[in-house]
Design a protein around this motif. Structure first.
Motif, mmCIF file in Angstrom:
data_model
loop_
_atom_site.group_PDB
_atom_site.id
_atom_site.type_symbol
_atom_site.label_atom_id
_atom_site.label_comp_id
_atom_site.label_asym_id
_atom_site.label_seq_id
_atom_site.Cartn_x
_atom_site.Cartn_y
_atom_site.Cartn_z
ATOM 1 N N GLN A 57 -2.894 -32.193 27.935
ATOM 2 C CA GLN A 57 -1.811 -31.397 28.522
ATOM 3 C C GLN A 57 -0.715 -31.168 27.493
ATOM 4 O OE1 GLN A 57 -1.466 -29.907 31.578
ATOM 5 N NE2 GLN A 57 0.560 -29.174 31.034
ATOM 6 N N ALA A 58 -0.291 -32.249 26.837
ATOM 7 C CA ALA A 58 0.807 -32.148 25.874
ATOM 8 C C ALA A 58 0.424 -31.289 24.666
ATOM 9 C CB ALA A 58 1.233 -33.542 25.421
ATOM 10 N N GLU A 62 1.083 -27.402 26.162
ATOM 11 C CA GLU A 62 2.511 -27.363 25.844
ATOM 12 C C GLU A 62 2.784 -27.126 24.358
ATOM 13 O OE1 GLU A 62 3.897 -31.026 27.604
ATOM 14 O OE2 GLU A 62 3.130 -30.424 29.560
ATOM 15 N N ARG A 65 1.719 -23.939 22.484
ATOM 16 C CA ARG A 65 2.470 -22.752 22.913
ATOM 17 C C ARG A 65 3.810 -22.655 22.189
ATOM 18 N NH1 ARG A 65 1.435 -22.085 29.383
ATOM 19 N NH2 ARG A 65 -0.820 -22.164 29.231
#
Length: 133
Positions: A57-58, A62, A65
């Motif tokens: 996820q990180a 995130e 991006r």
């Protein structure tokens, strides 16, 4: 399999428990390897029902991006995971990265090319730098 594939330039991301164990057998001068944990620890977010690890996820959702740089994204993701683990009282997963020298030069050239193609989008280093008063 990867060595037998004949692929010279490789970016390998392993988002799994104990994934740091992949670094030593895969590393070479033309490879970037990023792992969600070191060889001795788990990565969090692997439980049933979870679609992505905390590191995944990180990193993917995130940090990538926020920057064009895989290595800067790794730093951002590692920091985010460390903060989440610390606040929850978890044993650190210790995300790892190996960056071969030839791959480092290749990625830096790519980042420069992307910067010049879209100068309006600042680099992650510029966005994270403290602002002057």
């Amino acid at each position: 399999m990867i060595a037998d594939s004949g692929i010279k330039w490789k970016i390998v991301v392993v988002s799994a428990c104990y994934s740091g164990g992949f670094i030593e057998p895969l590393k070479d001068d033309h490879t970037l390897i990023i792992t969600a944990s070191d060889a001795a620890n788990t990565s969090f977010g692997c439980e049933p029902g979870s679609q992505i690890t905390w590191f995944g996820q990180a990193f993917f959702a995130e940090a990538l991006r926020a920057t064009r740089s895989f290595t800067a994204a790794f730093g951002l993701a590692r920091t985010a995971v460390q903060e989440r683990e610390k606040s929850g009282g978890y044993t650190p997963s210790n995300p790892q990265m190996h960056l071969g020298g030839a791959m480092k030069a290749k990625l830096e050239a790519l980042e420069r090319r992307l910067e010049s193609a879209d100068p309006a989008r600042p680099s992650v280093q510029a966005r994270l730098a403290p602002r002057g008063r």
